[in-house]
Design an enzyme around this catalytic site. Structure first.
Site, PDB file in Angstrom:
ATOM      1  N   LYS A 120      -4.356   9.426   4.723  1.00  0.00           N
ATOM      2  CA  LYS A 120      -4.967   8.440   5.620  1.00  0.00           C
ATOM      3  C   LYS A 120      -5.912   9.075   6.640  1.00  0.00           C
ATOM      4  CE  LYS A 120      -4.727   4.962   5.441  1.00  0.00           C
ATOM      5  NZ  LYS A 120      -5.775   4.178   4.756  1.00  0.00           N
ATOM      6  N   ASP A 159      -2.129  10.998  -0.581  1.00  0.00           N
ATOM      7  CA  ASP A 159      -2.584  10.134  -1.680  1.00  0.00           C
ATOM      8  C   ASP A 159      -2.996  10.937  -2.898  1.00  0.00           C
ATOM      9  OD1 ASP A 159      -2.921   8.452   0.863  1.00  0.00           O
ATOM     10  OD2 ASP A 159      -2.942   7.049  -0.811  1.00  0.00           O
ATOM     11  N   ARG A 214       0.861  -1.182   0.000  1.00  0.00           N
ATOM     12  CA  ARG A 214       0.000   0.000   0.000  1.00  0.00           C
ATOM     13  C   ARG A 214       0.893   1.225   0.000  1.00  0.00           C
ATOM     14  NH1 ARG A 214       2.657   1.341   3.528  1.00  0.00           N
ATOM     15  NH2 ARG A 214       1.285   3.060   3.905  1.00  0.00           N
TER      16      ARG A 214
HETATM   17  O1  MRU Z   1      -4.263   2.935   2.855  1.00  0.00           O
HETATM   18  P1  MRU Z   1      -2.798   3.170   2.623  1.00  0.00           P
HETATM   19  O2  MRU Z   1      -1.934   2.475   3.608  1.00  0.00           O
HETATM   20  O3  MRU Z   1      -2.413   2.914   1.194  1.00  0.00           O
HETATM   21  O4  MRU Z   1      -2.629   4.725   2.886  1.00  0.00           O
HETATM   22  C1  MRU Z   1      -1.344   5.277   2.770  1.00  0.00           C
HETATM   23  C2  MRU Z   1      -1.273   6.711   3.110  1.00  0.00           C
HETATM   24  O5  MRU Z   1      -2.258   7.341   3.453  1.00  0.00           O
HETATM   25  C3  MRU Z   1       0.056   7.376   2.901  1.00  0.00           C
HETATM   26  O6  MRU Z   1       0.227   8.417   3.811  1.00  0.00           O
HETATM   27  C4  MRU Z   1       0.132   7.931   1.475  1.00  0.00           C
HETATM   28  O7  MRU Z   1      -0.212   6.963   0.544  1.00  0.00           O
HETATM   29  C5  MRU Z   1       1.475   8.465   1.165  1.00  0.00           C
HETATM   30  S1  MRU Z   1       2.716   7.229   1.030  1.00  0.00           S
HETATM   31  C6  MRU Z   1       4.151   8.043   0.605  1.00  0.00           C
END
Ligand code: MRU
Length: 347
Positions: free
Chosen positions: A251, A240, A49
């Protein structure tokens, strides 16, 4: 002192190997992915992820797709590639890096009309490897830009995992933490556990401790108290999707931290590679927010912790309004408000 980073994925013996993040921190296990379906499930089921890593994996997924296409006819080849890109694009909706990587692989494939199938497969695999390699340099540059905003003895807070397990090598939000350690600085980090999926506890706390960074784990509801005690000098998170006006999806829980940071007058930095910036969307209202399964909230890694049939709402991301963000730090430089004007200048 250089850092030995965890590798969240590897291309080896013509196969994509993915570190199964569902088993961390207890077990470091790499699983081979040989089909587009396997890549799709690895992304959707969160075996891996993190926005940049999702993008890199999807790029390898497209290289794998090309290996399974047997037509020498270019339009048939492209039709199948588009189909596989749409399929992979269904895996997770919020991280724009996924769509960025799929578009880049399709654009590359389109330029290959005249060459043999074998050559197409080779060039597309090379393109995925280039995307992967570029991410390493991007993260280091983000870290260098962020470190210019910090001081040697600061205490930082981060949320979720925007580290080497979400990218390649330095990570985004974690990059200045690793660089500070390499410089011999006395930086301390609080990692929020990040309910419900526990990326902070299982991944960030694990990778920072393993990398020699002074990290302390807290539960999400402790963050405000630490800020009120004057224990936090800056908050750094990943993202994201950052849209044209600077609104930022990250997140779930990130927005609450930004509100608290504003109240307690603590700088709130968002660390992002430029592929995470989506200028096609004007405001955060347009960002699709993924909702995940109820079991992530009602159970704790297999153990039921809530009534079985209880109603549950489980949005995986929230959107931090741009006016709560001190700066957006990219590989190309530090962007300050007004984000509407200044983000555009990066491109
Ligand atoms: O649900 P996830 O674990 O994919 O969420 C990840 C995040 O929210 C990270 O902070 C984001 O993707 C940035 S990673 C450099």
């Amino acid at each position: 002192m250089t850092t030995e980073f965890l590798k969240p994925l590897e291309w080896k013996d013509n196969t994509l190997y993915i570190l199964n993040q569902l088993k961390l921190p207890e077990v470091e296990e790499y699983n081979p992915k040989r089909t587009v379906e396997e890549v799709f499930h690895a992304i959707r089921d969160m075996e891996l992820r993190g926005a940049p890593l999702i993008g890199i994996t999807a790029a390898y997924g497209m290289a794998i797709a090309a290996q399974h296409i047997n037509s020498e006819d270019h339009s048939e080849f492209m039709e199948e590639m588009q189909k596989q890109a749409s399929y992979l694009g269904e895996s997770r909706p919020t991280a724009v890096n996924l769509f960025w990587a799929l578009k880049r692989m399709i654009a590359k494939a389109m330029t290959l009309g005249e060459v043999s199938l074998e050559e197409k497969r080779k060039v597309l695999l090379e393109e995925a490897m280039i995307i992967h390699k570029e991410d390493i340099a991007i993260n280091r540059a983000i870290g260098e830009n962020l470190i210019s905003l910090l001081k040697e003895d600061m205490t930082l807070m981060t949320h979720c995992n925007a580290g080497s397990l979400a990218t390649s090598e330095y990570g985004t939000a974690t990059a200045p933490m690793y660089i500070a350690k390499e410089l011999g600085w006395d930086i301390k980090v609080y990692a929020n556990e990040t309910r419900p999926y526990l990326q902070g506890a299982r991944l960030t706390a694990y990778e920072l401790a393993r990398g020699g960074v002074d990290v302390t784990l807290i539960t999400d509801n402790m963050a405000g108290f630490l800020m009120s005690q004057g224990k936090i000098d800056a908050i750094i998170t990943g993202a994201d999707r950052v849209v044209a006006n600077g609104d930022t999806a990250n997140k779930i829980g990130t927005m609450s931290l930004a509100v608290l940071a504003k109240y307690f007058n603590i700088p709130f930095y968002v660390a992002v590679p430029t592929p995470t910036i989506d200028l096609d969307m004007e405001t955060g209202k347009e960002i699709p927010i993924e909702e995940r399964g109820h079991e992530e909230v009602t159970s704790w890694f297999g153990k039921q912790i809530a009534p079985k049939d209880i109603k549950v709402y489980n949005p995986a991301f929230d959107v931090t309004p741009n006016d709560l963000i001190t700066a957006i730090v990219t590989e190309k430089g530090i962007v300050y408000p007004p984000f509407n004007e200044n983000l555009k200048k990066l491109f």
